[in-house]
Design a protein around this motif. Structure first.
Motif, PDB file in Angstrom:
ATOM      1  N   LEU A 436      -8.633  -5.459  43.466  1.00 18.10           N
ATOM      2  CA  LEU A 436     -10.072  -5.255  43.636  1.00 18.10           C
ATOM      3  C   LEU A 436     -10.745  -6.468  44.264  1.00 18.10           C
ATOM      4  CD1 LEU A 436     -10.875  -3.533  40.232  1.00 18.10           C
ATOM      5  CD2 LEU A 436     -10.587  -2.453  42.464  1.00 18.10           C
ATOM      6  N   ASP A 437     -10.418  -7.655  43.768  1.00 17.53           N
ATOM      7  CA  ASP A 437     -11.027  -8.882  44.281  1.00 17.53           C
ATOM      8  C   ASP A 437     -10.231 -10.084  43.755  1.00 17.53           C
ATOM      9  OD1 ASP A 437     -12.542 -10.990  45.150  1.00 17.53           O
ATOM     10  OD2 ASP A 437     -14.455 -10.153  44.506  1.00 17.53           O
ATOM     11  N   PRO A 438      -9.414 -10.720  44.593  1.00 17.50           N
ATOM     12  CA  PRO A 438      -8.614 -11.856  44.128  1.00 17.50           C
ATOM     13  C   PRO A 438      -9.437 -13.000  43.551  1.00 17.50           C
ATOM     14  CG  PRO A 438      -7.811 -11.079  46.252  1.00 17.50           C
ATOM     15  CD  PRO A 438      -9.103 -10.362  45.986  1.00 17.50           C
ATOM     16  N   ALA A 439     -10.728 -13.067  43.894  1.00 17.34           N
ATOM     17  CA  ALA A 439     -11.555 -14.163  43.369  1.00 17.34           C
ATOM     18  C   ALA A 439     -11.637 -14.111  41.847  1.00 17.34           C
ATOM     19  CB  ALA A 439     -12.956 -14.098  43.969  1.00 17.34           C
ATOM     20  N   HIS A 440     -11.513 -12.914  41.269  1.00 22.32           N
ATOM     21  CA  HIS A 440     -11.655 -12.760  39.825  1.00 22.32           C
ATOM     22  C   HIS A 440     -10.407 -13.191  39.055  1.00 22.32           C
ATOM     23  CE1 HIS A 440     -14.853  -9.423  40.647  1.00 22.32           C
ATOM     24  NE2 HIS A 440     -15.324 -10.641  40.820  1.00 22.32           N
ATOM     25  N   THR A 441      -9.319 -13.470  39.764  1.00 22.94           N
ATOM     26  CA  THR A 441      -8.064 -13.758  39.068  1.00 22.94           C
ATOM     27  C   THR A 441      -7.959 -15.217  38.627  1.00 22.94           C
ATOM     28  OG1 THR A 441      -6.947 -14.220  41.189  1.00 22.94           O
ATOM     29  CG2 THR A 441      -6.888 -11.954  40.366  1.00 22.94           C
ATOM     30  N   HIS A 442      -8.890 -16.059  39.050  1.00 27.72           N
ATOM     31  CA  HIS A 442      -8.854 -17.470  38.653  1.00 27.72           C
ATOM     32  C   HIS A 442      -8.804 -17.618  37.140  1.00 27.72           C
ATOM     33  CE1 HIS A 442      -8.828 -20.355  41.807  1.00 27.72           C
ATOM     34  NE2 HIS A 442      -9.845 -19.818  42.473  1.00 27.72           N
ATOM     35  N   LEU A 469      -1.264 -18.188  42.787  1.00 33.08           N
ATOM     36  CA  LEU A 469      -1.574 -19.611  42.887  1.00 33.08           C
ATOM     37  C   LEU A 469      -1.629 -20.053  44.344  1.00 33.08           C
ATOM     38  CD1 LEU A 469       0.661 -20.934  39.968  1.00 33.08           C
ATOM     39  CD2 LEU A 469      -1.840 -20.977  40.031  1.00 33.08           C
ATOM     40  N   LEU A 470      -0.692 -19.558  45.138  1.00 36.68           N
ATOM     41  CA  LEU A 470      -0.681 -19.930  46.557  1.00 36.68           C
ATOM     42  C   LEU A 470      -1.909 -19.378  47.276  1.00 36.68           C
ATOM     43  CD1 LEU A 470       3.095 -19.428  47.427  1.00 36.68           C
ATOM     44  CD2 LEU A 470       1.840 -21.580  47.301  1.00 36.68           C
ATOM     45  N   TRP A 471      -2.304 -18.174  46.936  1.00 33.78           N
ATOM     46  CA  TRP A 471      -3.499 -17.573  47.555  1.00 33.78           C
ATOM     47  C   TRP A 471      -4.718 -18.462  47.336  1.00 33.78           C
ATOM     48  CZ3 TRP A 471      -4.219 -12.819  50.164  1.00 33.78           C
ATOM     49  CH2 TRP A 471      -5.539 -12.424  50.334  1.00 33.78           C
ATOM     50  N   HIS A 472      -4.803 -19.041  46.148  1.00 30.84           N
ATOM     51  CA  HIS A 472      -5.946 -19.880  45.810  1.00 30.84           C
ATOM     52  C   HIS A 472      -5.737 -21.342  46.219  1.00 30.84           C
ATOM     53  CE1 HIS A 472      -8.043 -16.692  43.817  1.00 30.84           C
ATOM     54  NE2 HIS A 472      -7.064 -16.471  42.968  1.00 30.84           N
ATOM     55  N   GLY A 473      -4.675 -21.617  46.963  1.00 30.45           N
ATOM     56  CA  GLY A 473      -4.466 -22.964  47.472  1.00 30.45           C
ATOM     57  C   GLY A 473      -3.889 -23.935  46.453  1.00 30.45           C
ATOM     58  N   ARG A 474      -3.386 -23.456  45.349  1.00 34.50           N
ATOM     59  CA  ARG A 474      -2.833 -24.329  44.306  1.00 34.50           C
ATOM     60  C   ARG A 474      -1.328 -24.449  44.530  1.00 34.50           C
ATOM     61  NH1 ARG A 474      -5.649 -21.818  38.962  1.00 34.50           N
ATOM     62  NH2 ARG A 474      -4.468 -23.491  37.949  1.00 34.50           N
ATOM     63  N   LYS A 640     -15.167 -10.505  50.459  1.00 32.75           N
ATOM     64  CA  LYS A 640     -16.053 -11.578  50.866  1.00 32.75           C
ATOM     65  C   LYS A 640     -15.236 -12.850  51.130  1.00 32.75           C
ATOM     66  CE  LYS A 640     -19.579  -8.947  50.495  1.00 32.75           C
ATOM     67  NZ  LYS A 640     -20.136  -8.378  51.745  1.00 32.75           N
ATOM     68  N   PRO A 641     -15.752 -13.746  51.979  1.00 33.61           N
ATOM     69  CA  PRO A 641     -14.977 -14.956  52.308  1.00 33.61           C
ATOM     70  C   PRO A 641     -14.472 -15.712  51.090  1.00 33.61           C
ATOM     71  CG  PRO A 641     -16.862 -14.765  53.769  1.00 33.61           C
ATOM     72  CD  PRO A 641     -16.995 -13.656  52.775  1.00 33.61           C
ATOM     73  N   GLY A 642     -15.259 -15.768  50.025  1.00 35.17           N
ATOM     74  CA  GLY A 642     -14.819 -16.496  48.845  1.00 35.17           C
ATOM     75  C   GLY A 642     -13.657 -15.865  48.125  1.00 35.17           C
ATOM     76  N   SER A 643     -13.325 -14.619  48.460  1.00 34.39           N
ATOM     77  CA  SER A 643     -12.218 -13.926  47.803  1.00 34.39           C
ATOM     78  C   SER A 643     -10.913 -14.037  48.576  1.00 34.39           C
ATOM     79  CB  SER A 643     -12.568 -12.437  47.621  1.00 34.39           C
ATOM     80  OG  SER A 643     -13.712 -12.283  46.826  1.00 34.39           O
ATOM     81  N   TRP A 644     -10.963 -14.561  49.791  1.00 39.46           N
ATOM     82  CA  TRP A 644      -9.782 -14.590  50.647  1.00 39.46           C
ATOM     83  C   TRP A 644      -8.825 -15.725  50.326  1.00 39.46           C
ATOM     84  CZ3 TRP A 644      -7.571 -11.554  54.341  1.00 39.46           C
ATOM     85  CH2 TRP A 644      -8.294 -10.444  54.761  1.00 39.46           C
TER      86      TRP A 644
END
Length: 935
Positions: A436-442, A469-474, A640-644
């Protein structure tokens, strides 16, 4: 008696047959055979409306009318209905009659003589009978009592006394009762049946034709004909529900087409239920809560009642139009169930759903059947609630319902009191929210990371955690998890890890420097895993070795084998990218369109966004700038850009390329100035971003910045062992920028390298390299090189690069004095540039070759001269002139004659639409001449 005519009569059109029948009884048109009528029917069938309409007609006809309506309050007030009946005596509307007025006044005063204990003295009863007989001698008298089944016993005794005494007079008694009544007075029923003048009328549901007539009066014949079936389906012919739907239709504003079950419908459903017995209301609530599981036996168990009561109540619901008949028993339709539930308080709703959940759990129902009740606030005893919801969430994901899965898992987290269960719920929630939105997985990655370090997370969940983790740059934490799962991998997880390594190698290659050694190849246990492994291997092959002639075919075989399935998203994505990098952007675009057409059923913004980004990249490689812009925007709309995360580089790259090529430089600048995760440049997505940014720098005259981006891109590709022109043709791009800086030898070296690399089917990379070499070579050799470039680029399908090559081929012939081929090639280039909406290129061609036509940008504003239209030599002359150099000094600096400087400046002024060097755009001619012009 059934309703007769259903389409006439303005007052009560749907019941005009019964209304006419009562009127005939009043006037004796039936031969005096019937003086008592009992109107029956289910709640909402129009009994009350019928009585009211008849009372109005009777008064108009000169009758004296006494009316009462039973409220159903418990306990009823003794003689409350009798008192209401006599107090409400209404005189006829005929000429004033003093005697009638006096008798009516006496009737209205009688309730004051009623004793409080509810027992009427015989003397009072006799006086009532006498007054009514006197009134009836002069004019008909009507006694109309609505909902008589709710009457108090004392009033019923009074009514029975009157019936026995007045049956020979001109008194008409009309009673209305619900067919669903289980509390009717046996004595009244017996009394009525003994009367020879007694007749029963039953208001049946409206027929489909009757429903259509009612709707037609409100909406017109055509709309009624179209919507009849839906009105019948939602109401079962119940007039009250039909009217409620029409009210909702009116409130809905512009004609919604289909009937709208809104607030009026909800209130009507509740009114029908609350006017009937409590048993019917309880069964309706049980059906609404149980939904598809609402069998008679399930209803009985939830209510704890006997089968007979349930069967009786189900029949009553069907008669009222609130339920549909089916072999296993009537079932509440969805809109009725929603209305019933809306009438419950939150606490009552939770209690009902809790009872349903407990019943289904005890009967061994599947998790998918129990979960809705747990989501609605219900609970089940024991610790299985979290497990039930987690299992239901997994099934929801399989059924492409990620929103439902997330709801189940969030509720499951409230129930989970065991650490292992909490981990299982969190891991599945990570997957569901990802769709649905990868931003919510943090919020989930930290707890799962802790579980990995403690050795408590399942291997497959740990593999997905690496990707998150890789998606979020970690990347450091992802490398840590990758080491753990690689060291601890068992035989049954080796295949999963091998696929993961292939994926990391081509998407996040920088991570492999920190991770443990690659796991050994393992046998593929399932078809799904085999497809994932095959697609990952194809992508790895095409990016490390360029692949082979058979690579595109294998990629399409994978795409034909995988269904649109969130579990195979990686397989589809890898196969699409393989086609893209294997020089088949046309097939990649076709498959993207095919999958996008099916993606609506996926309910996955992440899947839709990913497909759109790949589609935009395919459009760039086809030179289709409008399509690239369209799909790039769709990608950033779906997510949204913040979810990418770090993948943001891919859609932004496509948009920057498109905006730059279309001359929308401000739009491209806006995209490039937006925040970009630092970790993007450590991924494959970052290579596309660097290439797009470098291209924008080049087109806008910032050649040093362009070279820096291109060389950075090349350095990363070489370090990661994915240095193929099919991924990013950084060598030809850097060579062209270096050429503008006057660094011909370095430019030639890079172009030659790309030409050697771009062997086999890599026609696009080869064509780009040949274009650059043609700019470096002698004028006489340029047409042949450009002709080869045109051939390769035409084969590649990149119409924009082909347009550039054709324009340069036309210029080469023009410089050699070959006017006819020059103009032919220029016309071809102009047509292609127009198709691609590459307005700067189009403007340059028209200016250089003097071709006619109006020059406009995509937004309709005229195009002015563009620095990009200048040749390298013209650019260097213009840059020095803009910075104040005289013609002699320019000639000395560039080692050309003053006459050549004048010729160059003449062409520069014409192309840039200026008249003096003071008008030259210094901000676009931004070479730092002392360093950049050093040859």
């Amino acid at each position: 008696m059934q309703n007769r005519s259903e389409c006439s009569g303005p007052a009560l059109a749907e019941r005009d047959g019964e209304l006419g029948y009562l009127a005939e009884l009043l006037t004796g048109g039936r031969g005096g055979q019937a003086r008592v009528a009992l109107v029956g029917g289910p709640p909402g069938s129009g009994k009350t409306a019928l009585l009211r309409a008849f009372a109005e007609q009777a008064i108009d006809a000169g009758a004296v009318v006494l009316t009462a309506a039973c409220s159903g309050e418990r306990p009823p007030a003794p003689l409350g209905v009798a008192g209401q009946l006599f107090r409400g005596a209404q005189r006829s509307r005929s000429a004033a009659d003093p005697e009638q007025a006096g008798r009516l006044a006496e009737l209205r005063s009688l309730p004051r003589r009623f004793p409080e204990d509810g027992t009427l003295p015989v003397a009072v009863l006799d006086r009532i009978c006498a007054v009514l007989e006197e009134l009836a001698f002069a004019t008909p008298v009507v006694l109309a009592i609505d909902d008589v089944h709710h009457s108090d016993e004392a009033s019923l005794d009074c009514l029975q006394y009157l019936l026995r005494r007045l049956w020979r007079t001109r008194v008409l008694v009309v009673l209305a009762e619900s067919d669903h009544n289980r509390q009717a007075s046996p004595s009244l029923s017996v009394e009525l049946l003994r009367l020879p003048e007694f007749r029963r009328l039953r208001l049946a549901p409206l027929t489909p034709a009757g429903v259509q007539c009612v709707v037609a009066r409100e909406l017109g014949p055509h709309r009624a004909s179209v919507a009849r079936a839906r009105y019948v389906e939602l109401t079962g012919g119940n007039p009250l529900l039909v009217r409620a739907l029409l009210d909702d239709h009116t409130r809905a504003g512009p004609d919604p087409g289909e009937p709208v079950a809104g607030r009026a419908y909800t209130h009507a459903v509740l009114a029908v239920l609350h006017s009937g017995p409590d048993e019917v209301l309880a069964v309706a609530r049980a059906l609404a809560v149980l939904g598809a599981d609402g069998t008679p036996e399930a209803v009985r168990q939830v209510l704890g009642t006997d089968p007979g009561t349930v069967a009786w109540a189900l029949d009553r619901l069907a008669e009222s139009g609130l339920a549909d008949a089916r072999p296993a028993g009537p079932s509440c339709r969805e809109q009725v169930g929603a209305a019933v539930l809306a009438g419950l308080s939150p606490a009552d709703r939770a209690r009902w759903h809790g009872s349903a959940a407990a019943l289904l759990h005890e009967s061994g129902a599947p998790a998918s059947a129990i979960a809705p009740h747990l989501l609605a606030g219900g609970r089940v005893a024991g610790a299985r609630a979290a497990e039930i919801l987690r299992i239901a969430a997994g099934q929801a994901l399989d059924d492409e319902q990620p929103e439902r899965a997330v709801a189940c898992l969030r509720r499951a987290a409230e129930f989970a009191d065991d650490e292992d269960e909490r981990l299982a719920v969190t891991a599945l929630l990570l997957r569901a929210e990802w769709r649905l939105d990868p931003a919510h997985t943090h919020t989930h990655t930290d707890s799962l990371l802790t579980a990995v370090r403690a050795g408590r997370l399942r291997w497959r969940d740990a593999v997905f955690l690496v990707k998150a983790l890789l998606w979020h740059g970690r990347s450091e934490e992802a490398a840590e998890v990758l080491k753990v799962v690689t060291r601890g991998g068992r035989q049954d997880t080796g295949a999963d890890l091998a696929v993961l390594w292939d994926w990391v190698a081509v998407c996040h290659p920088d991570v492999l420097d920190r991770a443990h050694r690659r796991p050994k190849p393992a046998a593929m246990r399932t078809r799904q895993l085999s497809l994932r492994a095959q697609s990952a291997a194809l992508l790895s092959s095409v990016l490390t070795t360029g692949g082979g002639d058979e690579t595109p075919g294998h990629a399409e075989q994978v795409l034909r084998s995988v269904e649109v399935d969130h579990r195979l998203l990686e397989s589809s994505q890898a196969a699409l990218l393989t086609l893209l990098y294997a020089h088949r952007p046309d097939r990649a675009a076709w498959w993207c369109e095919h999958l996008l057409a099916q993606s609506a059923a996926q309910h996955s913004p992440t899947w839709l966004a990913t497909l759109s980004a790949i589609r935009a990249q395919a459009a760039i490689r086809q030179g289709d700038l409008p399509a690239a812009r369209k799909h790039g925007r769709a990608a950033l709309t779906a997510l949204k850009p913040g979810s990418w995360g770090v993948a943001l580089g891919a859609p932004v790259a496509g948009l920057v390329f498109a905006a730059t090529g279309m001359g929308r430089y401000a739009e491209a600048e806006t995209l490039l100035t937006r925040p970009m995760p630092e970790a993007v440049l450590r991924t494959r997505y970052g290579l596309h971003y660097l290439h797009a940014r470098g291209h924008h720098h080049f087109v806008t005259g910032r050649f040093r910045a362009a070279v820096e981006d291109f060389l950075t891109c090349g350095g990363l590709m070489a370090r990661w062992n994915i240095d193929v022109p099919a991924l990013v043709p950084w060598r030809s791009a850097a060579a062209e920028a270096l050429l503008w800086l006057g660094k011909r030898d370095q430019a030639r070296q890079l172009a030659d390298e790309q030409l050697r690399w771009a062997g086999g089917p890599q026609s696009r990379g080869r064509g780009l390299a040949l274009r650059v070499l043609a700019k470096i070579d002698e004028p006489g050799a340029r047409p042949a090189l450009l002709q080869r470039a045109v051939t390769d680029l035409r084969r590649s399908g990149d119409r924009l690069e082909l347009a550039h090559a054709l324009a340069e081929l036309g210029s080469a012939h023009h410089d050699l004095g070959d006017a006819e081929p020059a103009r032919t090639f220029a016309a071809q280039a102009l047509r292609l540039a127009g198709e691609c909406e590459a307005e700067p290129l189009r403007a340059s061609i028209m200016e250089t070759f003097g071709l006619g036509g109006d020059l406009h940008r995509g937004n309709g504003t005229p195009i002015s001269g563009d620095v990009a239209s200048l040749s390298p030599a013209e650019f260097r002359v213009a840059a020095l002139a803009a910075h104040g150099y005289t013609n002699r000094k320019i000639a000395s600096q560039l080692r050309i004659t003053a006459s050549t400087v004048e010729q160059h400046l003449t062409r520069v002024y014409r192309k840039l639409k200026v008249t003096t060097r003071a008008d030259l755009p210094v901000h676009q001619l931004n070479l730092t001449h002392e360093a950049d012009l050093a040859l």
